[in-house]
Design a protein around this motif. Structure first.
Motif, PDB file in Angstrom:
ATOM      1  N   LEU A  78       0.833  -1.202   0.000  1.00  0.00           N
ATOM      2  CA  LEU A  78       0.000   0.000   0.000  1.00  0.00           C
ATOM      3  C   LEU A  78       0.870   1.256   0.000  1.00  0.00           C
ATOM      4  CD1 LEU A  78      -2.519  -1.148   2.738  1.00  0.00           C
ATOM      5  CD2 LEU A  78      -2.924  -1.039   0.275  1.00  0.00           C
ATOM      6  N   PRO A  79       0.347   2.356  -0.514  1.00  0.00           N
ATOM      7  CA  PRO A  79       1.094   3.608  -0.399  1.00  0.00           C
ATOM      8  C   PRO A  79       1.069   4.087   1.051  1.00  0.00           C
ATOM      9  CG  PRO A  79      -1.033   3.986  -1.432  1.00  0.00           C
ATOM     10  CD  PRO A  79      -0.893   2.504  -1.258  1.00  0.00           C
ATOM     11  N   PHE A  80       2.157   4.673   1.507  1.00  0.00           N
ATOM     12  CA  PHE A  80       2.197   5.139   2.893  1.00  0.00           C
ATOM     13  C   PHE A  80       1.356   6.389   3.059  1.00  0.00           C
ATOM     14  CE2 PHE A  80       3.593   7.593   6.469  1.00  0.00           C
ATOM     15  CZ  PHE A  80       3.723   6.639   7.460  1.00  0.00           C
ATOM     16  N   SER A  81       0.560   6.378   4.105  1.00  0.00           N
ATOM     17  CA  SER A  81      -0.113   7.567   4.628  1.00  0.00           C
ATOM     18  C   SER A  81      -0.309   7.290   6.110  1.00  0.00           C
ATOM     19  CB  SER A  81      -1.453   7.836   3.934  1.00  0.00           C
ATOM     20  OG  SER A  81      -2.419   6.883   4.344  1.00  0.00           O
ATOM     21  N   TRP A  82      -0.439   8.344   6.882  1.00  0.00           N
ATOM     22  CA  TRP A  82      -0.639   8.130   8.322  1.00  0.00           C
ATOM     23  C   TRP A  82      -1.953   7.413   8.618  1.00  0.00           C
ATOM     24  CZ3 TRP A  82       3.250   7.782  11.288  1.00  0.00           C
ATOM     25  CH2 TRP A  82       4.416   8.484  11.002  1.00  0.00           C
ATOM     26  N   PRO A  83      -3.051   7.746   7.918  1.00  0.00           N
ATOM     27  CA  PRO A  83      -4.283   6.977   8.168  1.00  0.00           C
ATOM     28  C   PRO A  83      -4.128   5.492   7.830  1.00  0.00           C
ATOM     29  CG  PRO A  83      -4.819   9.048   7.091  1.00  0.00           C
ATOM     30  CD  PRO A  83      -3.322   8.921   7.056  1.00  0.00           C
ATOM     31  N   THR A  84      -3.419   5.180   6.737  1.00  0.00           N
ATOM     32  CA  THR A  84      -3.209   3.776   6.373  1.00  0.00           C
ATOM     33  C   THR A  84      -2.325   3.086   7.408  1.00  0.00           C
ATOM     34  OG1 THR A  84      -3.420   4.298   4.031  1.00  0.00           O
ATOM     35  CG2 THR A  84      -2.357   2.218   4.568  1.00  0.00           C
ATOM     36  N   ALA A  85      -1.266   3.762   7.845  1.00  0.00           N
ATOM     37  CA  ALA A  85      -0.373   3.183   8.856  1.00  0.00           C
ATOM     38  C   ALA A  85      -1.132   2.911  10.151  1.00  0.00           C
ATOM     39  CB  ALA A  85       0.811   4.117   9.110  1.00  0.00           C
ATOM     40  N   ALA A  86      -1.955   3.872  10.568  1.00  0.00           N
ATOM     41  CA  ALA A  86      -2.716   3.705  11.814  1.00  0.00           C
ATOM     42  C   ALA A  86      -3.778   2.618  11.675  1.00  0.00           C
ATOM     43  CB  ALA A  86      -3.365   5.029  12.211  1.00  0.00           C
TER      44      ALA A  86
END
Length: 149
Positions: free
Chosen positions: A89-97
């Motif tokens: 997946l592309p990194f984003s803070w919502p995706t990481a969380a």
């Protein structure tokens, strides 16, 4: 050599946190995800495979040192499982969380076959593989949720 094994199996000491070491150990996955997301897909896969194979070995050796196959201080499996859930997946803070929360949910809940692996395979392979399967569940949910993240 013992020190090397214990450092890596504990995600550089995160596994020694006195409460919820698995959750704390999973935190190492967020900067790793940030780094991996910048790699080309081939290198992402190569790095994940190398980390997976290394974690089988280091978790197994750490279990021998501790005298318990799935000692709570061994949290390299959480790192690998989390990365399986987010690696493509592309990194984003919502995706990481979201990946963090979902991975911990599936790792704690242990839906089949995670629970079977956790109960039957008491070695480095089993210690890591149950988290890999929790990561697969995480990835499936994240892919479905990606449009909202």
């Amino acid at each position: 050599m013992h020190r090397f094994i214990l450092v890596f199996s504990s995600n550089f000491g995160l596994g020694y946190f006195p409460i919820v070491p698995g959750t704390i150990g999973t935190l190492a996955g967020i900067p790793a995800f940030f780094f991996m997301a910048r790699l080309q897909p081939f290198w992402r896969g190569a790095l994940l495979l190398a980390l997976l194979l290394f974690s089988f070995w280091v978790a197994g050796e750490a279990g021998k040192i501790y005298g318990v196959a799935d000692d709570r201080r061994i949290v390299v499996d959480e790192l690998v499982g989390y990365l399986v859930g987010v690696a493509w997946l592309p990194f984003s803070w919502p995706t990481a969380a979201a990946g963090f929360v979902l991975f911990r949910f599936f790792d704690i809940l242990k839906p089949p076959p995670v629970s079977w692996i956790d109960q039957k395979l008491k070695n480095g392979f089993g210690v890591v593989l149950d988290d890999v399967m929790a990561g697969v569940y995480t990835a499936m949910v994240l892919y479905l949720a990606l449009p909202w993240l």
